[in-house]
Design an enzyme around this catalytic site. Structure first.
Site, mmCIF file in Angstrom:
data_model
loop_
_atom_site.group_PDB
_atom_site.id
_atom_site.type_symbol
_atom_site.label_atom_id
_atom_site.label_comp_id
_atom_site.label_asym_id
_atom_site.label_seq_id
_atom_site.Cartn_x
_atom_site.Cartn_y
_atom_site.Cartn_z
ATOM 1 N N HIS A 61 0.815 -1.220 0.000
ATOM 2 C CA HIS A 61 0.000 0.000 0.000
ATOM 3 C C HIS A 61 0.850 1.272 0.000
ATOM 4 C CE1 HIS A 61 0.259 0.105 4.529
ATOM 5 N NE2 HIS A 61 0.163 1.401 4.312
ATOM 6 N N ASP A 75 0.065 -7.538 1.716
ATOM 7 C CA ASP A 75 0.518 -6.145 1.738
ATOM 8 C C ASP A 75 2.044 -6.098 1.774
ATOM 9 O OD1 ASP A 75 0.511 -3.430 1.797
ATOM 10 O OD2 ASP A 75 -0.204 -3.238 3.860
ATOM 11 N N SER A 92 4.057 2.667 8.128
ATOM 12 C CA SER A 92 3.766 1.603 7.173
ATOM 13 C C SER A 92 4.983 1.245 6.334
ATOM 14 C CB SER A 92 2.668 2.044 6.199
ATOM 15 O OG SER A 92 1.432 1.891 6.808
ATOM 16 N N GLY A 93 5.090 -0.041 6.021
ATOM 17 C CA GLY A 93 6.189 -0.502 5.187
ATOM 18 C C GLY A 93 7.444 -0.807 5.979
HETATM 19 N N1 ARG Z 1 -1.357 2.210 7.351
HETATM 20 C C1 ARG Z 1 -0.517 3.001 8.195
HETATM 21 C C2 ARG Z 1 0.452 3.795 7.359
HETATM 22 O O1 ARG Z 1 0.119 4.126 6.266
HETATM 23 C C3 ARG Z 1 0.151 2.191 9.254
HETATM 24 C C4 ARG Z 1 -0.830 1.649 10.150
HETATM 25 C C5 ARG Z 1 -0.259 0.915 11.271
HETATM 26 N N2 ARG Z 1 -1.153 1.122 12.329
HETATM 27 C C6 ARG Z 1 -1.050 0.582 13.516
HETATM 28 N N3 ARG Z 1 -1.894 0.923 14.413
HETATM 29 N N4 ARG Z 1 -0.096 -0.279 13.771
HETATM 30 O O2 ARG Z 1 1.480 4.260 7.785
#
Ligand code: ARG
Length: 240
Positions: A66, A112, A203-204
């Site tokens: 993503h 993902d 993320s990532g």
């Molecule tokens: N999707 C989020 C991002 O774009 C990360 C989400 C992780 N969230 C969590 N509560 N661990 O950075």
């Protein structure tokens, strides 16, 4: 005794102000460059950090699907060897091309994960992949790294790399928290009481168990909420 412990825990929770919740969420600054030489930031061409990643080969970065889905490879700049993103240490490279796990649609449906091939390979130590699925045993502690928010509602992010140690949760507990949980594609990490988690823009980034890449920051509801763990890509399912 257990009652006493519970009462004490409640008092501690009650006197900890919400604004005291620090870093990644609940983590610390990484100040030794040798600790995470494989850590990279994904930024736009103007330098805005939006995701993390890990070098798994000199010219190869593992990150979340993503993070890159729909972006032009040449519009993604990978920054390595730099803990403080306001400095110009380390090295940068744009992405030559990337590969996303087949069938990926959205993080909550799994898969993902993406592999980015860099135009300029980087001279840093790479992160080995988890060797067996034993790393996913409940209560195993991993370390998650990122430049993301230090609280759910945080808008001014720190330019410094942060990390937090978080235990892996049992699958049954995770499916209790998330109906969409898929134990083949994901795992969860968090404390029942919350307080420590990855957050937006982490993320990532890698979740490292015993010095190996076990997970990739993928999704969650809010950040660090009680009974709401972070969900990570189960790297072993996709890479070995
Ligand atoms: N999707 C989020 C991002 O774009 C990360 C989400 C992780 N969230 C969590 N509560 N661990 O950075």
């Amino acid at each position: 005794m257990r009652l006493l412990a519970a009462v004490l825990a409640l008092i501690v929770i009650a006197v900890t102000p919400a604004h005291a919740a620090p870093r990644i969420v609940g983590g610390v600054v990484v100040d030794d460059a040798d600790e995470a030489p494989w850590m990279v930031a994904l930024t736009t061409s103007s330098g805005y950090q939006f995701c993390g990643g890990a070098l798994v080969g000199p010219g190869l970065v593992a990150t979340a699907a993503h993070c890159v889905y729909g972006r032009k490879p040449s519009s993604i700049t990978v920054v390595g060897g730099r803990l403080d993103l306001l400095t110009d240490g380390g090295s940068t490279s744009v992405v030559k091309h990337y590969q996303i796990a087949e069938g990926y649609s959205t993080p909550s449906r799994g898969k993902d994960i993406a592999l980015l091939t860099l135009v300029q390979p980087m001279p840093y130590q790479v992160l080995p992949l988890a060797a067996t699925s034993a790393v996913y045993a409940a209560r195993n502690v991993g370390v998650v790294y990122g430049w993301g928010r230090q609280a759910e509602g945080d808008t001014n992010k720190s330019p410094l790399l942060h990390k937090a140690s978080i235990p892996i949760m049992a699958d049954a507990q995770c499916s209790g928290a998330y109906a969409r949980y898929d134990a083949t594609a994901m795992f969860c990490a968090g404390y029942p009481e919350g307080g420590v988690d990855a957050c937006i823009d982490d993320s990532g980034g890698p979740f490292v168990v015993d010095g190996r890449l076990a997970g990739i920051v993928s999704w969650g509801i809010g950040c660090a909420r009680p009974n709401t763990p972070g969900v990570y890509t189960r790297v072993r399912t996709y890479l070995s």
